[in-house]
Scaffold this motif. Structure first.
Motif, PDB file in Angstrom:
ATOM      1  N   TYR A 125       0.831  -1.208   0.000  1.00 15.45           N
ATOM      2  CA  TYR A 125       0.000   0.000   0.000  1.00 15.45           C
ATOM      3  C   TYR A 125       0.866   1.259   0.000  1.00 15.45           C
ATOM      4  N   SER A 126       1.840   1.310   0.886  1.00 18.14           N
ATOM      5  CA  SER A 126       2.708   2.487   0.939  1.00 18.14           C
ATOM      6  C   SER A 126       3.556   2.608  -0.324  1.00 18.14           C
ATOM      7  N   LEU A 127       3.995   1.475  -0.872  1.00 20.20           N
ATOM      8  CA  LEU A 127       4.793   1.523  -2.101  1.00 20.20           C
ATOM      9  C   LEU A 127       3.974   2.035  -3.277  1.00 20.20           C
ATOM     10  N   LEU A 128       2.703   1.651  -3.342  1.00 21.19           N
ATOM     11  CA  LEU A 128       1.859   2.125  -4.436  1.00 21.19           C
ATOM     12  C   LEU A 128       1.635   3.630  -4.324  1.00 21.19           C
ATOM     13  N   VAL A 129       1.443   4.126  -3.107  1.00 22.43           N
ATOM     14  CA  VAL A 129       1.280   5.568  -2.908  1.00 22.43           C
ATOM     15  C   VAL A 129       2.566   6.302  -3.302  1.00 22.43           C
ATOM     16  N   ALA A 130       3.724   5.751  -2.916  1.00 24.79           N
ATOM     17  CA  ALA A 130       5.000   6.378  -3.283  1.00 24.79           C
ATOM     18  C   ALA A 130       5.197   6.379  -4.796  1.00 24.79           C
ATOM     19  N   MET A 131       4.818   5.290  -5.450  1.00 27.71           N
ATOM     20  CA  MET A 131       4.944   5.236  -6.907  1.00 27.71           C
ATOM     21  C   MET A 131       3.994   6.242  -7.564  1.00 27.71           C
ATOM     22  N   ILE A 156      12.292   2.650  -8.582  1.00 21.99           N
ATOM     23  CA  ILE A 156      12.608   1.950  -7.334  1.00 21.99           C
ATOM     24  C   ILE A 156      11.355   1.301  -6.749  1.00 21.99           C
ATOM     25  N   CYS A 157      10.259   2.040  -6.750  1.00 19.58           N
ATOM     26  CA  CYS A 157       8.996   1.457  -6.266  1.00 19.58           C
ATOM     27  C   CYS A 157       8.566   0.284  -7.144  1.00 19.58           C
ATOM     28  N   SER A 158       8.780   0.383  -8.453  1.00 22.53           N
ATOM     29  CA  SER A 158       8.399  -0.703  -9.363  1.00 22.53           C
ATOM     30  C   SER A 158       9.200  -1.966  -9.086  1.00 22.53           C
ATOM     31  N   TYR A 159      10.513  -1.817  -8.852  1.00 22.10           N
ATOM     32  CA  TYR A 159      11.343  -2.984  -8.560  1.00 22.10           C
ATOM     33  C   TYR A 159      10.850  -3.689  -7.285  1.00 22.10           C
ATOM     34  N   LEU A 160      10.551  -2.890  -6.264  1.00 22.71           N
ATOM     35  CA  LEU A 160      10.110  -3.460  -4.990  1.00 22.71           C
ATOM     36  C   LEU A 160       8.752  -4.137  -5.124  1.00 22.71           C
ATOM     37  N   LEU A 161       7.841  -3.515  -5.860  1.00 22.02           N
ATOM     38  CA  LEU A 161       6.508  -4.112  -6.031  1.00 22.02           C
ATOM     39  C   LEU A 161       6.582  -5.415  -6.813  1.00 22.02           C
ATOM     40  N   THR A 162       7.481  -5.489  -7.781  1.00 27.07           N
ATOM     41  CA  THR A 162       7.619  -6.713  -8.574  1.00 27.07           C
ATOM     42  C   THR A 162       8.115  -7.864  -7.715  1.00 27.07           C
ATOM     43  N   ALA A 163       9.060  -7.604  -6.832  1.00 28.28           N
ATOM     44  CA  ALA A 163       9.684  -8.660  -6.034  1.00 28.28           C
ATOM     45  C   ALA A 163       9.093  -8.750  -4.627  1.00 28.28           C
ATOM     46  N   LEU A 164       7.879  -8.254  -4.445  1.00 33.76           N
ATOM     47  CA  LEU A 164       7.327  -8.135  -3.097  1.00 33.76           C
ATOM     48  C   LEU A 164       6.907  -9.474  -2.504  1.00 33.76           C
ATOM     49  N   THR A 165       6.380 -10.356  -3.330  1.00 35.35           N
ATOM     50  CA  THR A 165       5.945 -11.651  -2.815  1.00 35.35           C
ATOM     51  C   THR A 165       7.145 -12.583  -2.660  1.00 35.35           C
ATOM     52  N   ALA A 166       7.055 -13.480  -1.686  1.00 33.32           N
ATOM     53  CA  ALA A 166       8.204 -14.334  -1.338  1.00 33.32           C
ATOM     54  C   ALA A 166       8.244 -15.579  -2.215  1.00 33.32           C
ATOM     55  N   THR A 167       8.472 -15.382  -3.515  1.00 33.34           N
ATOM     56  CA  THR A 167       8.609 -16.498  -4.440  1.00 33.34           C
ATOM     57  C   THR A 167       9.865 -16.306  -5.271  1.00 33.34           C
ATOM     58  N   ARG A 168      10.367 -17.407  -5.792  1.00 34.25           N
ATOM     59  CA  ARG A 168      11.576 -17.330  -6.616  1.00 34.25           C
ATOM     60  C   ARG A 168      11.301 -16.572  -7.905  1.00 34.25           C
ATOM     61  N   LYS A 169      10.117 -16.783  -8.482  1.00 36.55           N
ATOM     62  CA  LYS A 169       9.773 -16.088  -9.723  1.00 36.55           C
ATOM     63  C   LYS A 169       9.737 -14.579  -9.506  1.00 36.55           C
ATOM     64  N   ALA A 170       9.192 -14.145  -8.345  1.00 38.55           N
ATOM     65  CA  ALA A 170       9.138 -12.717  -8.052  1.00 38.55           C
ATOM     66  C   ALA A 170      10.538 -12.135  -7.904  1.00 38.55           C
ATOM     67  N   SER A 171      11.424 -12.865  -7.249  1.00 45.88           N
ATOM     68  CA  SER A 171      12.796 -12.387  -7.078  1.00 45.88           C
ATOM     69  C   SER A 171      13.507 -12.266  -8.419  1.00 45.88           C
ATOM     70  N   GLU A 172      13.344 -13.275  -9.277  1.00 46.12           N
ATOM     71  CA  GLU A 172      13.987 -13.231 -10.594  1.00 46.12           C
ATOM     72  C   GLU A 172      13.434 -12.086 -11.437  1.00 46.12           C
ATOM     73  N   GLY A 173      12.104 -11.934 -11.406  1.00 47.96           N
ATOM     74  CA  GLY A 173      11.501 -10.847 -12.173  1.00 47.96           C
ATOM     75  C   GLY A 173      11.959  -9.483 -11.687  1.00 47.96           C
ATOM     76  N   GLY A 174      12.064  -9.311 -10.352  1.00 54.19           N
ATOM     77  CA  GLY A 174      12.522  -8.041  -9.811  1.00 54.19           C
ATOM     78  C   GLY A 174      13.960  -7.733 -10.171  1.00 54.19           C
ATOM     79  N   ILE A 175      14.822  -8.769 -10.149  1.00 53.11           N
ATOM     80  CA  ILE A 175      16.233  -8.559 -10.495  1.00 53.11           C
ATOM     81  C   ILE A 175      16.379  -8.182 -11.970  1.00 53.11           C
ATOM     82  N   LYS A 176      15.656  -8.879 -12.848  1.00 53.58           N
ATOM     83  CA  LYS A 176      15.705  -8.536 -14.275  1.00 53.58           C
ATOM     84  C   LYS A 176      15.207  -7.115 -14.509  1.00 53.58           C
TER      85      LYS A 176
END
Length: 511
Positions: A125-131, A156-176
C-alpha cells in the motif's frame, strides 16, 4: 533572480504542488499507521484500514489535481502544470484506486488449494502511494533533473513491487527489472549530459535550450534526445527497452501488473511528448529554420513504434500464460501510443492522450477479468485452462470478449476509435512530409490488427467453444466475489460507452 524573488516564487508555487505534497505526507502517514496497527490489531483489520487509507489518499490526490485552479510554472521552471498534466494525473489516480479496490475485494483466494494469487504483503500500500507520487511528479516535470529524479522514484517502487511476494519467480523478475532499469537510466543520464553540455541548462522550456540546440548538428541533437528517451521508453515498455516486461508482469501479482500496464505508460508518454517537442518548428511544420528541427525525430520514432508493434504482436502469438500475453500486448500498445507522437502535431498528441484515457479501462479490465476466471477455475493464469468457462460465468466471459475486441481495435469498442484517431493523425503527417517510414508505419501498423486477432480472440474461442477439462471441472468454484465482478465488469462500460460518445473524452482534451 534575487533571494527574495526566489522565496516568493517558492511560496507561490506551493498552491500548485498540493497533490504531490499530500501524497508525500500520506505516504509517511501510511507507513506509521502500518507500524501502529500491527502492534494493536490483527492483520486482516490492519489490511482493511491500510487499504481504505490508500484508496482515500490516491482518490483525494486525483480529485485535488482535477480541481486544481493553478496553471503554469512552479519552483522556478522546475515543474509545469497544464491541462495535459492534470488529465494524466487523473488517469494515474483512477488506475491506482481501481487496483487497490480490486486487491481488497479479492485479497482471499476462492479456494485455499487454488493457484490464484493470494494476499500481497502490507507494504504494498505504501509503495503504491509512493509510486503514484513519482508518477505525479513525472507529469509536471520540465527540467531534466526533475524528470530523472521522478523516474528513479517510480523505478525503485516498481522494482520493490515486482519482487514483493516471497517467491523465486518474483525475485527473478525483480532482479531482471532492476538490471534493465539501471542500464536504461545510465543511457538516459548520458543523453541528458550531452544536452546539458550543448545548451548549458537543464530547463527544457528555456529559450537558451532551444536556441543552443538549433546551432548544433542535426544528427548530434537527434542522437542526444533519443538517448535521453531511454528511461521513458523503459517505463513505456517501448523497444528496445522492453525485454523486462514479460518477466516482470509474470512475476508481479495481478493488481501490480495491472497498475504497471497503464500508470507508468501514461506519465512516460507525456514526458516523452514534451522532450521531443523541444526542437523548433515553424507554423507549417516544414524544416525552414536553420539547424535541427522537430521533424528530424520523426523517422527514428517511427522505426521504434513499428518495431514495438511488430515485436509485441509476433511474440504474443506464442504465449501460453495470460500475464505474459498481456505483457507483450502492452509492448505492442506502447508502439501504438508512439504512432500519435510520430505525427508531431496537435491532433496526434490529442490522439495519444485519448488512447491513454481509454486504455486505462481496457487494460485494467483485461487483467481483472482474466484473473477472476483463473480464480474460479482454481488454476494459474494459463490460457488453455480457461476453456469452457464461458457458459459457467457468462457475464465475466462476455465482458472479457468485449475487452479482447477493444485490445484488437475493433468496433463497437473505443479501442477502434483510439486507433482511428492515432492513425488518422499519422496519415496526415505522411501527406505533409512524404516520409516513407511514416507510410510503412501506417500500413504495417494497421495490418498488425490482423495478427493481434489470432491471440486476442483465442481467449473468447476457448471460453465458449471448448469444453471444460476434467481437471478444471473438479476445481471449479461455485461463485465469484460479486463486488470484484461488478468492479471488473463496470470497467467495460466506458469501453463501449466512449465508442458511442467519444466526444465526452475529446472535449476534456481540447479545452
Amino acid at each position: 533572480m534575487s533571494l527574495t524573488d526566489q522565496l516568493n516564487d517558492i511560496l507561490n508555487s506551493l498552491g500548485g504542488f498540493g497533490p504531490m505534497a499530500w501524497l508525500s505526507v500520506a505516504f509517511c502517514g501510511i507507513l506509521i499507521t502500518e507500524l501502529l496497527l500491527l502492534r494493536s490489531s490483527a492483520q486482516p483489520k490492519t489490511r482493511l484500514w491500510l487499504a481504505v487509507l490508500s484508496v482515500f489518499t490516491v482518490l483525494l490526490a486525483g480529485a485535488w489535481a482535477a480541481l486544481l485552479p493553478v496553471r503554469g510554472f512552479l519552483f522556478m521552471h522546475l515543474l509545469f502544470v497544464d491541462n495535459q498534466a492534470i488529465f494524466v494525473q487523473v488517469v494515474i489516480a483512477l488506475s491506482g484506486v481501481f487496483v487497490l479496490l480490486y486487491e481488497l475485494l479479492t485479497s482471499q483466494p476462492l479456494r485455499e488449494e487454488s493457484g490464484a494469487e493470494g494476499r500481497l504483503p502490507l507494504e504494498w500500500y505504501s509503495l503504491l502511494v509512493a509510486m503514484t507520487l513519482g508518477l505525479f511528479l513525472m507529469t509536471v516535470s520540465v527540467n531534466l533533473l526533475s524528470i530523472y529524479l521522478s523516474i528513479e522514484l517510480v523505478s525503485i517502487c516498481s522494482y520493490l513491487l515486482t519482487a514483493l511476494t516471497a517467491t523465486r519467480k518474483a525475485s527473478e523478475g525483480g532482479i531482471k527489472y532492476l538490471l534493465f532499469g539501471a542500464v536504461s537510466s545510465a543511457i538516459m543520464l548520458y543523453g541528458m549530459s550531452l544536452l546539458y553540455g550543448m545548451t548549458g541548462t537543464l530547463d527544457l522550456t528555456a529559450e537558451t535550450f532551444v536556441a543552443e540546440l538549433s546551432r548544433q548538428e542535426t544528427g548530434v541533437v537527434t542522437v542526444s534526445i533519443l538517448l535521453t528517451l531511454a528511461g521513458l521508453l523503459f517505463k513505456l515498455a517501448g523497444v528496445p527497452f522492453h525485454v523486462w516486461t514479460p518477466d516482470a508482469y509474470e512475476a508481479a501479482p495481478v493488481p501490480v501488473a495491472a497498475f504497471f500496464s497503464i500508470a507508468p505508460k501514461a506519465a512516460a508518454i507525456l514526458v516523452l511528448m514534451r522532450i521531443v517537442t523541444v526542437l523548433p518548428v515553424d507554423s507549417t511544420g516544414v524544416e525552414t529554420l536553420a539547424g535541427p528541427t522537430i521533424t528530424a525525430l520523426q523517422t527514428p520514432l517511427a522505426v521504434l513504434a513499428l518495431a514495438g508493434i511488430l515485436i509485441g504482436n509476433l511474440s504474443a502469438l506464442r504465449q501460453t500464460d495470460a500475464k505474459r500475453l498481456l505483457a507483450y500486448s502492452s509492448i505492442a500498445h506502447a508502439g501504438f501510443l508512439l504512432v500519435g507522437v510520430v505525427a508531431l502535431t496537435q491532433a496526434g498528441f490529442e490522439a495519444v492522450l485519448f488512447y491513454i484515457g481509454t486504455y486505462l479501462f481496457i487494460s485494467l479490465a483485461a487483467f481483472f477479468l482474466i484473473d477472476l476466471l483463473a480464480r474460479a477455475a482454481g488454476t494459474d493464469l494459463t490460457i488453455s485452462k480457461l476453456a469452457g468457462l464461458g457458459p459457467r460465468y457468462p457475464l465475466v466471459s462476455v465482458a472479457l470478449t468485449v475487452v479482447m475486441l477493444a485490445l484488437t481495435g475493433l468496433p463497437p469498442t473505443v479501442g477502434f476509435t483510439a486507433k482511428l484517431l492515432a492513425f488518422s493523425a499519422l496519415f496526415d503527417a505522411y501527406q505533409h512530409t512524404g516520409d516513407n517510414w511514416l507510410l510503412a508505419l501506417f500500413v504495417l501498423g494497421l495490418l498488425n490488427a490482423l495478427i493481434s486477432l489470432v491471440y486476442y480472440l483465442k481467449i473468447p474461442f476457448l471460453l465458449f467453444f471448448r469444453p471444460v477439462p476434467p481437471s478444471t471441472e473438479q476445481a471449479l468454484a461455485g461463485h465469484l466475489p460479486k463486488s470484484a465482478v461488478w468492479l471488473a465488469v463496470g470497467l467495460v462500460v466506458p469501453v463501449v460507452g466512449l465508442f458511442l460518445k467519444p466526444d465526452w473524452l475529446l472535449r476534456l482534451l481540447t479545452e
